[in-house]
Design a protein around this motif. Structure first.
Motif, PDB file in Angstrom:
ATOM      1  N   HIS A  59      34.528  48.927  39.769  1.00  0.00           N
ATOM      2  CA  HIS A  59      35.667  49.135  39.087  1.00  0.00           C
ATOM      3  C   HIS A  59      36.622  48.118  39.737  1.00  0.00           C
ATOM      4  CE1 HIS A  59      33.747  52.279  36.896  1.00  0.00           C
ATOM      5  NE2 HIS A  59      33.799  53.122  37.950  1.00  0.00           N
ATOM      6  N   ILE A  60      36.335  47.340  40.507  1.00  0.00           N
ATOM      7  CA  ILE A  60      37.467  46.413  40.891  1.00  0.00           C
ATOM      8  C   ILE A  60      38.267  45.561  40.067  1.00  0.00           C
ATOM      9  CG2 ILE A  60      37.697  44.609  42.895  1.00  0.00           C
ATOM     10  CD1 ILE A  60      35.130  45.904  44.376  1.00  0.00           C
ATOM     11  N   GLY A  61      37.293  44.874  39.188  1.00  0.00           N
ATOM     12  CA  GLY A  61      37.937  44.260  38.164  1.00  0.00           C
ATOM     13  C   GLY A  61      38.886  45.154  37.334  1.00  0.00           C
ATOM     14  N   SER A  62      38.615  46.281  36.868  1.00  0.00           N
ATOM     15  CA  SER A  62      39.435  46.926  36.016  1.00  0.00           C
ATOM     16  C   SER A  62      40.593  47.444  36.921  1.00  0.00           C
ATOM     17  CB  SER A  62      38.416  48.392  35.750  1.00  0.00           C
ATOM     18  OG  SER A  62      37.422  48.040  35.053  1.00  0.00           O
ATOM     19  N   ARG A  63      40.570  47.729  38.339  1.00  0.00           N
ATOM     20  CA  ARG A  63      41.861  47.990  38.972  1.00  0.00           C
ATOM     21  C   ARG A  63      42.718  47.017  38.852  1.00  0.00           C
ATOM     22  NH1 ARG A  63      41.169  52.934  42.321  1.00  0.00           N
ATOM     23  NH2 ARG A  63      39.255  53.736  41.951  1.00  0.00           N
ATOM     24  N   SER A  66      47.384  57.406  31.246  1.00  0.00           N
ATOM     25  CA  SER A  66      46.508  56.251  31.745  1.00  0.00           C
ATOM     26  C   SER A  66      44.938  56.578  31.479  1.00  0.00           C
ATOM     27  CB  SER A  66      46.673  55.837  33.116  1.00  0.00           C
ATOM     28  OG  SER A  66      45.924  54.885  33.500  1.00  0.00           O
ATOM     29  N   TYR A  67      44.368  55.711  30.791  1.00  0.00           N
ATOM     30  CA  TYR A  67      42.870  55.714  30.742  1.00  0.00           C
ATOM     31  C   TYR A  67      42.226  54.509  31.193  1.00  0.00           C
ATOM     32  CZ  TYR A  67      38.124  56.295  28.929  1.00  0.00           C
ATOM     33  OH  TYR A  67      36.852  56.276  28.674  1.00  0.00           O
ATOM     34  N   THR A  68      41.615  54.332  32.451  1.00  0.00           N
ATOM     35  CA  THR A  68      40.946  53.350  32.995  1.00  0.00           C
ATOM     36  C   THR A  68      39.524  53.609  33.252  1.00  0.00           C
ATOM     37  OG1 THR A  68      41.031  54.029  35.290  1.00  0.00           O
ATOM     38  CG2 THR A  68      43.246  52.923  34.338  1.00  0.00           C
ATOM     39  N   ASP A  69      38.701  52.743  33.865  1.00  0.00           N
ATOM     40  CA  ASP A  69      37.159  52.938  34.218  1.00  0.00           C
ATOM     41  C   ASP A  69      36.937  54.104  34.989  1.00  0.00           C
ATOM     42  OD1 ASP A  69      36.459  50.859  32.532  1.00  0.00           O
ATOM     43  OD2 ASP A  69      35.823  49.530  33.954  1.00  0.00           O
ATOM     44  N   TRP A  70      37.959  54.283  35.921  1.00  0.00           N
ATOM     45  CA  TRP A  70      37.744  55.216  36.912  1.00  0.00           C
ATOM     46  C   TRP A  70      38.621  56.587  36.922  1.00  0.00           C
ATOM     47  CZ3 TRP A  70      40.536  50.841  37.247  1.00  0.00           C
ATOM     48  CH2 TRP A  70      41.967  51.071  37.725  1.00  0.00           C
ATOM     49  N   GLN A  71      39.426  56.480  35.916  1.00  0.00           N
ATOM     50  CA  GLN A  71      40.424  57.650  36.027  1.00  0.00           C
ATOM     51  C   GLN A  71      41.187  58.078  34.674  1.00  0.00           C
ATOM     52  OE1 GLN A  71      44.287  56.967  38.245  1.00  0.00           O
ATOM     53  NE2 GLN A  71      43.566  58.623  39.486  1.00  0.00           N
ATOM     54  N   GLY A  85      38.036  41.506  45.711  1.00  0.00           N
ATOM     55  CA  GLY A  85      38.346  40.962  44.308  1.00  0.00           C
ATOM     56  C   GLY A  85      39.727  40.272  44.354  1.00  0.00           C
ATOM     57  N   VAL A  86      40.178  39.404  43.195  1.00  0.00           N
ATOM     58  CA  VAL A  86      41.150  38.721  43.227  1.00  0.00           C
ATOM     59  C   VAL A  86      41.770  38.767  41.892  1.00  0.00           C
ATOM     60  CG1 VAL A  86      40.871  37.679  45.337  1.00  0.00           C
ATOM     61  CG2 VAL A  86      40.284  36.382  43.324  1.00  0.00           C
ATOM     62  N   ALA A  87      42.781  38.293  41.484  1.00  0.00           N
ATOM     63  CA  ALA A  87      43.404  38.042  40.115  1.00  0.00           C
ATOM     64  C   ALA A  87      45.041  37.498  40.239  1.00  0.00           C
ATOM     65  CB  ALA A  87      43.520  39.281  39.286  1.00  0.00           C
ATOM     66  N   ARG A  88      45.283  36.808  39.162  1.00  0.00           N
ATOM     67  CA  ARG A  88      46.389  36.413  39.088  1.00  0.00           C
ATOM     68  C   ARG A  88      47.273  36.594  37.626  1.00  0.00           C
ATOM     69  NH1 ARG A  88      47.802  30.109  39.172  1.00  0.00           N
ATOM     70  NH2 ARG A  88      48.064  30.419  36.849  1.00  0.00           N
ATOM     71  N   LEU A  89      48.455  36.726  37.473  1.00  0.00           N
ATOM     72  CA  LEU A  89      49.115  36.761  36.332  1.00  0.00           C
ATOM     73  C   LEU A  89      50.339  35.824  36.329  1.00  0.00           C
ATOM     74  CD1 LEU A  89      49.697  38.787  33.538  1.00  0.00           C
ATOM     75  CD2 LEU A  89      51.636  39.712  35.114  1.00  0.00           C
ATOM     76  N   HIS A  90      50.547  35.041  35.269  1.00  0.00           N
ATOM     77  CA  HIS A  90      51.636  34.285  34.973  1.00  0.00           C
ATOM     78  C   HIS A  90      52.195  34.395  33.586  1.00  0.00           C
ATOM     79  CE1 HIS A  90      48.617  31.193  33.523  1.00  0.00           C
ATOM     80  NE2 HIS A  90      49.540  30.847  32.727  1.00  0.00           N
ATOM     81  N   PHE A  91      53.461  33.931  33.537  1.00  0.00           N
ATOM     82  CA  PHE A  91      54.133  34.016  32.181  1.00  0.00           C
ATOM     83  C   PHE A  91      53.944  32.601  31.400  1.00  0.00           C
ATOM     84  CE2 PHE A  91      55.301  38.018  33.229  1.00  0.00           C
ATOM     85  CZ  PHE A  91      55.770  39.056  32.166  1.00  0.00           C
ATOM     86  N   ASN A  92      53.554  32.452  30.235  1.00  0.00           N
ATOM     87  CA  ASN A  92      53.509  31.365  29.434  1.00  0.00           C
ATOM     88  C   ASN A  92      54.883  31.085  28.908  1.00  0.00           C
ATOM     89  OD1 ASN A  92      50.798  30.663  29.918  1.00  0.00           O
ATOM     90  ND2 ASN A  92      49.927  32.017  28.473  1.00  0.00           N
ATOM     91  N   ASN A  93      55.546  32.233  28.407  1.00  0.00           N
ATOM     92  CA  ASN A  93      56.807  32.335  28.098  1.00  0.00           C
ATOM     93  C   ASN A  93      57.625  33.579  28.027  1.00  0.00           C
ATOM     94  OD1 ASN A  93      55.968  33.635  25.614  1.00  0.00           O
ATOM     95  ND2 ASN A  93      55.109  31.835  24.985  1.00  0.00           N
ATOM     96  N   HIS A  94      58.566  34.166  27.521  1.00  0.00           N
ATOM     97  CA  HIS A  94      59.238  35.277  27.581  1.00  0.00           C
ATOM     98  C   HIS A  94      58.381  36.466  27.083  1.00  0.00           C
ATOM     99  CE1 HIS A  94      62.731  33.946  29.814  1.00  0.00           C
ATOM    100  NE2 HIS A  94      62.969  33.146  28.723  1.00  0.00           N
ATOM    101  N   GLN A  95      57.480  36.019  25.905  1.00  0.00           N
ATOM    102  CA  GLN A  95      56.792  36.919  25.270  1.00  0.00           C
ATOM    103  C   GLN A  95      55.330  37.320  25.750  1.00  0.00           C
ATOM    104  OE1 GLN A  95      58.740  34.796  23.378  1.00  0.00           O
ATOM    105  NE2 GLN A  95      60.250  36.113  23.664  1.00  0.00           N
ATOM    106  N   GLN A  96      54.764  36.124  26.366  1.00  0.00           N
ATOM    107  CA  GLN A  96      53.444  36.283  26.614  1.00  0.00           C
ATOM    108  C   GLN A  96      53.187  35.877  28.217  1.00  0.00           C
ATOM    109  OE1 GLN A  96      50.561  32.640  25.947  1.00  0.00           O
ATOM    110  NE2 GLN A  96      50.056  33.996  24.035  1.00  0.00           N
TER     111      GLN A  96
END
Length: 297
Positions: free
Chosen positions: A84-88, A180-185, A57-68
């Motif tokens: 639960h790969i996507g959840s992790r 923390s509450y996730t799909d697995w823990q 599984g893969v995923a990315r995060l970027h900032f559109n501005n300081h708040q978002q």
């Protein structure tokens, strides 16, 4: 257990982008390279590999501005879904966003993924773009929770925290909080200073109380997931104290290890739920707790 990491080697990056293309672009005849954009160098990248170095599984995060901040390119290999790969991956990206003081997260979800993101606290805002004249996307937004660790159903964990505070006063005195509450823990923390004995370690009774409330909380959340309500009581329990706790008290429930038929609550007005809880000092296991909870209407 699957571990979320960052691509490092050229082989990592090649496999990372290959899975992104295979899942998100190839089915619509898009060429290699279409799975990347101009923000790759400024983004946070995460992936999960198995023991054979296959990317799951893969995923990315970027900032559109300081708040978002924005979640993008979330993809899980077809043969590895429902683990639960996507959840992790989402859990890790959210930690990054909240730690860097984002006020909200935004993403554009395909229709089949809407329920997944709703479970993780994302609110459907509006219909967005139509990709490849075929795939409808929807804008979804999640505001930063009052407690950064509440990733899945933050409204439920808020109610749980309030219930502890108002109905179980010892939880507030001990400084026990949902972590923390996730799909697995499901995990909790306690304030060590409020639970020290004369040896400057955590009271055995406090460890027991932390484990009990962690198991109680896991049962409460399981009922919510099942759409049920009932009064939860601890019927029986066993605990093994393995080491003294003198730094960072944490309780943890691996949800797959919980056993019971909560649906019995509907038929007989009573259900039994078995919850194993591990208590840690940071990452060190210090106690093992087995709780047998009864739920009554």
């Amino acid at each position: 257990m699957f571990k979320v990491t960052t691509p490092q080697s050229s082989e990592d990056w090649q496999a990372y982008y290959s899975l992104r293309w295979q899942v998100l672009r190839a089915p619509w005849g898009e060429p290699r390279g279409s799975e990347q954009d101009d923000l790759e160098q400024d983004a946070e990248h995460r992936f999960i590999k198995n023991n054979d170095d296959e990317v799951l599984g893969v995923a990315r995060l970027h900032f559109n501005n300081h708040q978002q901040a924005q979640v993008r390119y979330m993809a899980v290999a077809e043969g590895n879904r429902n683990q639960h790969i996507g959840s992790r991956l989402l859990h890790e990206l959210e930690k990054i966003a909240w730690t860097q003081d984002a006020d909200e997260l935004v993403l554009f979800a395909r229709e089949r993924a809407l329920d997944f993101y709703k479970r993780h606290g994302y609110e459907l805002k509006e219909k967005a773009h139509l990709a490849y004249d075929d795939v409808q996307h929807w804008k979804m937004v999640k505001q930063k929770p009052s407690e950064p660790g509440w990733f899945r159903h933050p409204n439920w964990t808020q109610v749980l925290q309030n219930t502890w505070r108002e109905s179980i006063p010892i939880s507030d005195a001990m400084g026990i909080k949902v972590e923390s509450y996730t799909d697995w823990q499901f995990t909790t923390r306690a304030d060590l200073d409020a639970n020290l004995n004369l040896h400057n370690t955590m009271f055995a009774g406090s460890i027991y109380s932390l484990a009990t409330l962690t198991g109680w909380g896991a049962t409460y959340l399981a009922l919510k997931e099942a759409g049920l309500e009932g009064n939860i009581v601890l019927a029986d329990a066993n605990i093994k104290y393995l080491k003294p706790l003198n730094n960072d008290p944490r309780g943890s429930v691996e949800l797959a290890g919980c056993k019971g038929k909560l649906a019995d609550l509907e038929d007989s007005g009573k259900a039994s739920y078995h919850v194993p809880v591990n208590v840690y000092d940071g990452d060190v296991l210090v106690a093992e707790f087995e709780g047998h909870f009864i739920v009554k209407k």
